[in-house]
Scaffold this motif. Structure first.
Motif, PDB file in Angstrom:
ATOM      1  N   SER A 208       0.838  -1.205   0.000  1.00 12.30           N
ATOM      2  CA  SER A 208       0.000   0.000   0.000  1.00 12.30           C
ATOM      3  C   SER A 208       0.868   1.249   0.000  1.00 12.30           C
ATOM      4  O   SER A 208       0.594   2.210   0.702  1.00 12.30           O
ATOM      5  N   GLY A 209       1.957   1.200  -0.756  1.00 13.45           N
ATOM      6  CA  GLY A 209       2.832   2.369  -0.888  1.00 13.45           C
ATOM      7  C   GLY A 209       2.413   3.204  -2.078  1.00 13.45           C
ATOM      8  O   GLY A 209       1.275   3.127  -2.558  1.00 13.45           O
ATOM      9  N   TRP A 210       3.339   4.006  -2.557  1.00 15.43           N
ATOM     10  CA  TRP A 210       3.058   4.886  -3.681  1.00 15.43           C
ATOM     11  C   TRP A 210       2.510   4.130  -4.876  1.00 15.43           C
ATOM     12  O   TRP A 210       1.560   4.566  -5.513  1.00 15.43           O
ATOM     13  N   ALA A 211       3.087   2.985  -5.169  1.00 13.10           N
ATOM     14  CA  ALA A 211       2.649   2.243  -6.340  1.00 13.10           C
ATOM     15  C   ALA A 211       1.304   1.551  -6.074  1.00 13.10           C
ATOM     16  O   ALA A 211       0.329   1.762  -6.792  1.00 13.10           O
TER      17      ALA A 211
ATOM     18  N   ARG B 263       0.359  -2.886   6.436  1.00  9.97           N
ATOM     19  CA  ARG B 263      -0.086  -1.668   7.121  1.00  9.97           C
ATOM     20  C   ARG B 263      -1.406  -1.202   6.510  1.00  9.97           C
ATOM     21  O   ARG B 263      -1.653  -1.399   5.319  1.00  9.97           O
TER      22      ARG B 263
ATOM     23  N   THR C  44       5.363   9.599   1.885  1.00  6.38           N
ATOM     24  CA  THR C  44       6.756   9.641   2.372  1.00  6.38           C
ATOM     25  C   THR C  44       7.413  11.024   2.343  1.00  6.38           C
ATOM     26  O   THR C  44       8.180  11.333   3.256  1.00  6.38           O
TER      27      THR C  44
ATOM     28  N   ALA D 217       2.165 -10.623   2.030  1.00  7.58           N
ATOM     29  CA  ALA D 217       2.227 -11.650   1.006  1.00  7.58           C
ATOM     30  C   ALA D 217       3.420 -12.511   1.362  1.00  7.58           C
ATOM     31  O   ALA D 217       4.511 -12.007   1.609  1.00  7.58           O
TER      32      ALA D 217
ATOM     33  N   VAL E 135       5.622  -4.207  -3.495  1.00  7.07           N
ATOM     34  CA  VAL E 135       5.933  -4.375  -2.068  1.00  7.07           C
ATOM     35  C   VAL E 135       7.077  -3.486  -1.609  1.00  7.07           C
ATOM     36  O   VAL E 135       7.455  -3.521  -0.434  1.00  7.07           O
TER      37      VAL E 135
ATOM     38  N   ASN F 288      13.201  -6.459  -0.982  1.00  9.18           N
ATOM     39  CA  ASN F 288      12.171  -7.083  -0.140  1.00  9.18           C
ATOM     40  C   ASN F 288      12.329  -8.603  -0.209  1.00  9.18           C
ATOM     41  O   ASN F 288      12.435  -9.161  -1.307  1.00  9.18           O
TER      42      ASN F 288
ATOM     43  N   GLY G  75       7.048   0.201  -8.780  1.00  8.70           N
ATOM     44  CA  GLY G  75       7.527   0.811  -7.547  1.00  8.70           C
ATOM     45  C   GLY G  75       8.988   0.451  -7.317  1.00  8.70           C
ATOM     46  O   GLY G  75       9.678   0.004  -8.228  1.00  8.70           O
ATOM     47  N   ASP G  76       9.417   0.643  -6.075  1.00  5.00           N
ATOM     48  CA  ASP G  76      10.834   0.450  -5.756  1.00  5.00           C
ATOM     49  C   ASP G  76      11.343  -0.970  -5.987  1.00  5.00           C
ATOM     50  O   ASP G  76      12.546  -1.183  -6.065  1.00  5.00           O
TER      51      ASP G  76
ATOM     52  N   ALA H 127      14.429   5.095  -8.023  1.00  8.08           N
ATOM     53  CA  ALA H 127      13.449   4.509  -7.100  1.00  8.08           C
ATOM     54  C   ALA H 127      12.787   5.633  -6.319  1.00  8.08           C
ATOM     55  O   ALA H 127      13.126   5.907  -5.177  1.00  8.08           O
ATOM     56  N   THR H 128      11.839   6.302  -6.962  1.00  9.92           N
ATOM     57  CA  THR H 128      11.182   7.429  -6.303  1.00  9.92           C
ATOM     58  C   THR H 128       9.665   7.281  -6.348  1.00  9.92           C
ATOM     59  O   THR H 128       9.120   6.489  -7.125  1.00  9.92           O
ATOM     60  N   ALA H 129       9.024   8.086  -5.525  1.00 14.17           N
ATOM     61  CA  ALA H 129       7.571   8.114  -5.501  1.00 14.17           C
ATOM     62  C   ALA H 129       7.030   8.564  -6.846  1.00 14.17           C
ATOM     63  O   ALA H 129       5.994   8.083  -7.312  1.00 14.17           O
ATOM     64  N   GLN H 130       7.753   9.469  -7.456  1.00 20.35           N
ATOM     65  CA  GLN H 130       7.296   9.989  -8.742  1.00 20.35           C
ATOM     66  C   GLN H 130       7.187   8.877  -9.787  1.00 20.35           C
ATOM     67  O   GLN H 130       6.183   8.752 -10.472  1.00 20.35           O
TER      68      GLN H 130
ATOM     69  N   TYR I 219       3.496  19.663  -2.242  1.00 13.05           N
ATOM     70  CA  TYR I 219       3.009  18.635  -1.326  1.00 13.05           C
ATOM     71  C   TYR I 219       1.555  18.844  -0.978  1.00 13.05           C
ATOM     72  O   TYR I 219       0.807  17.904  -0.752  1.00 13.05           O
TER      73      TYR I 219
END
Ligand SMILES: Cc1cc2nc3c(=O)[nH]c(=O)nc-3n(C[C@H](O)[C@H](O)[C@H](O)COP(=O)(O)OP(=O)(O)OC[C@H]3O[C@@H](n4cnc5c(N)ncnc54)[C@H](O)[C@@H]3O)c2cc1C
Ligand SMILES: Cc1cc2nc3c(=O)[nH]c(=O)nc-3n(C[C@H](O)[C@H](O)[C@H](O)COP(=O)(O)OP(=O)(O)OC[C@H]3O[C@@H](n4cnc5c(N)ncnc54)[C@H](O)[C@@H]3O)c2cc1C
Lengths: 578, 578
Positions: free
Chosen positions: B93-96, B117, B123, B157, B220, B395, B471-472, B483-486, B548
């Motif tokens: 459940s992160g940015w991606a 979570r 972030t 997972a 993940v 991960n 994602g990352d 490896a960024t949120a963008q 932001y």
């Protein structure tokens, strides 16, 4: 036996050693600094007199020398900053302590707060924070601020030397219990020897230190009472401080999240979402109401499929809840609860709380397990959370450290002593702090000064002119003021004013009842004015919210509280859990 | 050896047993439900083929029968609610993951998020929350909301069965680590046997369950890299999730409170208030800047006497910090830091972190102890807190569970296979997920589909048409997107759009660089646009805050964030600690 605080009063201090320091200064606790002193015994009251006569075989002499070499302990800033002011040491940062500290005139007094927590908690808002109607920090005020002139040390008052006006403090900066309800002496599981060893180590590490005072204000509040009900201390949730509120909020949301898992059976769902509140006082009732609100207003939309499973029950041993409200308001509350589906079970007795479902063997590793609550009238039931809110237990500091008077302080004053006895002098009688028989509260006179009672037939009495007690741990002799924030704050303001004006003798404290309030859910409240006015429903709710808004201490919170009320009303309460 | 996730892919599942369930449904994990299966061995990769041929001596047969009788496990609501939609299971459940879950068309897809979570963490705002410039919850969005149509299970997972499109999930409702940076496999300290026993117990308790998918999205993220530096895992503070931010905030304030105690020597004060940040990337730099801000703007007023003792140092092994910014901006930042008194030490190597002051023996019970940081170039120094922010580690789910392909799934598709090989069929080659050699990231094609590589001389390749990675934890082969949120969010939006329009084949993903930003303290920032525009100082800070604010997800937070900025600017940051 609670040896922890009692012997702090004795420590290794001999008369000669302790009497050096009547001027305000900070020194390592006698345990660490003394180079001689009586042998210690922790076994009973009756040894005290012997100690005072025994001499110079303190087992810590060696330690203390090392310690003194390693640390040069002074409260330089404190002593320098004191100038010619009296130092008022205030124990506790609750309604009583925080109020008096803020209101003391800093031109006349150097206020020093000693408390295990670094903030004041606005207790009436805790129930709201426990379900996220308000954010935790809106119910807190840090003791240190940019603006106030209050000194602060984060620690537990651990012992008191009334003669030499000195408090022994146990540092608590990282104490994880300091934001939680306490249910027992934090050293309760230590033997006298273990405690002694711990104190020795703590003194060595500088975690135990002394602080002298000119005036002492004892406002350490109470602990939570569990009546020794098995499992309650360990497994129940309390609601006395902000750490408790956070635990409840996380547990509540975890119960729903666990119930939503595909592997959870309907039976377990029903247990996870069965919430029991023990205690039908205002706190228990307000918490139930807030809990009901978050479930129907927010969780119902997020977990619609779980709605058939939830249940809230309030248990009380008494025959009615909210005893401080009159018949009509009580009935109104009951009807409201009934409509909302909250069960109130009076004359019910909780016998035990243990982890695991009814009929299952407890499994300590299973953190999600439901709990089993054993009720005398009902047998065993599975519950997701028990919130315990049934009463107060005396603070061990009051029970132990503030008990015997070993040496008569200079500020001792006899009350109405028969002339022939007064002649003999106070030393001829053994004195102790006067306590309320039922609650163990400290008795004070109407000036909030601590009363002493002597071990003699004619029940002699005295006061300590420099030691005050207020808040939940104290009671003005002859009154029946309840243990509430209102009383605590009024006493605190009264005392600050008197000390500021130096007219303590003028007139005693009297309590002005401003009324009692309780939130009962669904935007309804009860309000019973001090003058007997009764208001219930939406209007009472507006008064309730208005009162907390105007009472809340800082502008920061006066702004944030209505913002959160609005935001949570519009968007729902935040259900993130971390 | 990381046995945990690997064998989940095998579990007790035999072909016959697993192939029943190609329709989406939820069943207890094979470990618990199988009544037969191959014997397990966790020792090495080379055993896999044997397992698949071995038969029916699964040691869990007995357990599973009991379990099945006790629980009827179905995701009834999920299966009913699915209707004719495809089920897309999103891991993380992160940015991606959060972005793709929200943007998938709920008329076409049933989105199911699985994450340890229950929220998404924004972030870029974590550094602000770690010092109280913003409140923690303003950087969070709960996954379950009143409005969205996203299903959620709180769990890890743990294993994947690519053939039968099934994920094994380990429930994590009460996992205390789920809001913290992770530095190692959570089962790293278990032997294969312990892990096996744990899985057995968890399956029995219903803490392990299976979920079938039509499409799988792996997002993940990464763990935090400590490069095996001794003591860092145990004693450093990280800044990857909101639990980390809370730990930092509490520790920072505790360091000041402990330094304010009268028993603390000046030497210890200097150590307690010595803050080391390891890693000169944007996170390390932004955190140092925020830390500096709270110290000079707030703590200086509350603890004026401690100001001579504090110090902030950023260490990096590289020769410069903020490598993603061009020369001019980097220099601007350095000058700013110099003026503010933050030390930047490049080409420095951290060798160890341990509790206790330099020269002292570590004492585990002494919670307030300072730490000793050993730097190759400087020797040992005493510090109050080390914030570690140096890089990513793969991960373990990606490293282990998403690795070997044991049975070729239906959605397997060869890329440019020579005709004679394609004739032989995919089963003749052993396939594994293609990973980046340096980082271990999953390689995808430009459609974000997971690539496979075969164990054969001509390096055959294939894709899985129903498994996506972003994602990352993933990289599009042939690109060097950071490896960024963008990047994560752009990939996620792209994928959701393609799936919604069902035109995945049309055109591959390309990244549009919107620029990089960093806050450098004292209301100054750096902004380097995607088009090469460079802005620094106050204007960049306004862009930084504006970005932001507009990016923050919910209206709730769009309202609360500026309120907190304002309130903390007026009244100072809240320093209550609980
Ligand atoms: C959830 C809740 C809701 C309430 N709602 C209301 C309400 O609406 N209206 C109302 O009038 N009353 C209310 N009360 C009651 C009210 O909060 C108490 O009466 C009040 O807090 C008593 O104030 P106090 O200062 O004596 O003690 P407390 O507020 O309990 O503070 C005691 C302080 O002493 C500290 N302390 C403890 N041991 C030591 C030690 N050894 N050394 C130094 N410090 C120590 C504690 O950390 C704490 O800071 C409520 C109480 C609760 C729990
Ligand atoms: C403090 C900080 C500041 C940052 N600032 C910026 C910035 O300003 N701009 C920018 O572009 N980037 C920034 N980044 C980088 C950015 O946050 C990451 O690139 C981004 O989070 C990657 O997204 P993700 O979804 O791949 O992984 P994450 O956001 O890390 O999410 C991974 C998710 O997977 C979950 N998960 C882990 N294991 C499992 C499992 N086994 N099963 C299921 N779920 C699992 C995790 O709980 C988490 O929910 C910052 C990072 C940090 C830490």
């Amino acid at each position: 036996m609670r040896p922890n605080t009692r012997f702090a009063q004795l420590a290794c201090g001999t008369r000669s050693q302790l009497s050096r320091s009547t001027t305000p200064a900070c020194s390592p606790t006698p345990l660490a600094s003394s180079t001689g002193g009586p042998q210690l015994s922790l076994s009973s009251h009756h040894h005290h007199r012997q100690h005072q006569q025994a001499s110079s075989r303190c087992p810590y002499a060696r330690v203390s020398v090392v310690t003194q070499q390693r640390r040069r302990i002074t409260i330089k800033q404190l002593d320098t900053g004191r100038e010619n002011r009296e130092r008022v040491v205030i124990l506790g940062s609750g309604w009583a302590g925080y109020t008096v500290a803020r209101e003391l005139d800093s031109n006349k007094y150097q206020a020093v707060v000693v408390s295990p927590r670094s903030y004041f908690a606005f207790t009436p808002l805790l129930a709201s924070t426990s379900v996220g109607t308000l954010e935790f920090r809106t119910a807190l005020e840090p003791i240190r601020t940019r603006r106030t002139n209050v000194n602060f040390f984060q620690g537990w008052a651990d012992g008191v030397d009334l003669k030499n006006r000195k408090i022994t403090i146990e540092e608590a900066v990282d104490d994880p219990t300091s934001s939680l309800a306490l249910t027992q002496d934090r050293h309760a599981n230590q033997t006298a020897e273990q405690r002694l060893e711990e104190r020795r180590l703590e003194a060595k590490k500088g975690r135990l230190f002394d602080l002298t005072y000119d005036k002492l204000i004892v406002s350490v509040g109470c602990y939570s009472q569990t009546f020794g009900t098995p499992g309650v201390k360990e497994h129940a949730f309390f609601l006395k401080d902000v750490g408790d509120a956070r635990k409840i909020r996380n547990r509540l949301l975890a119960c729903f999240e666990a119930a939503a898992l595909p592997t959870t059976s309907d039976e377990t769902r029903r247990q996870l979402l069965n919430f029991a509140v023990v205690g039908g006082g205002p706190t228990g009732i307000e918490f139930s109401a807030e809990l009901h609100d978050i479930i129907v207003e927010d969780l119902a939309r997020v977990y619609p499929e779980l709605m058939p499973f939830h249940k809230i029950t309030v248990y009380d041993v008494a025959t009615k809840v909210l005893p401080m409200f009159d018949e009509k308001l009580g009935k109104y509350a009951m009807e409201n609860f009934k409509r909302e589906g909250i069960d109130i079970k009076t004359s019910h007795h909780v016998e035990e709380l243990r982890p695991g479902a009814p009929g299952e063997k407890a499994d300590d590793t299973d953190e999600h397990a439901v709990f089993t609550l054993k009720i005398k009238e009902e047998g065993e039931i599975g519950v997701g959370m028990v919130v315990w809110s049934t009463g107060l237990m005396q603070n061990p500091f009051v029970a132990d450290a503030l008990n015997e008077v070993h040496e008569i302080p200079r500020t001792f004053e006899r009350i109405e002593a028969p002339p022939e006895e007064a002649k003999k002098g106070p030393d001829s009688i053994h004195w102790r702090v006067k306590k309320d028989k039922r609650t163990g509260s400290i008795m004070t006179d109407s000036r909030l000064r601590v009363k002493l009672t002597g071990d003699a037939e004619n029940k002699p009495e005295a006061i300590l002119k420099d030691v005050f007690a207020l808040g939940d741990c104290a009671i003005v002799e002859g009154t029946r003021y309840p243990a509430t924030a209102q009383v605590a704050a009024q006493k605190a303001s009264w005392l600050a004013k008197r000390l500021n004006k130096e007219d303590l003798e003028k007139k005693g404290f009297t309590f002005k009842n401003l009324g009692v309030m309780a939130y009962i859910g669904n935007w309804n409240a009860l309000f019973q004015g001090g003058d007997g006015a009764n208001i219930s429903g939406r209007l009472a709710w507006i008064i309730w919210r208005g009162a907390y808004l105007t009472k809340s201490v800082s502008w920061r919170n006066k702004i944030l509280i209505p913002i959160y009320w609005m935001i949570n009303w519009i968007f729902g309460r935040d259900i993130s859990r971390f």
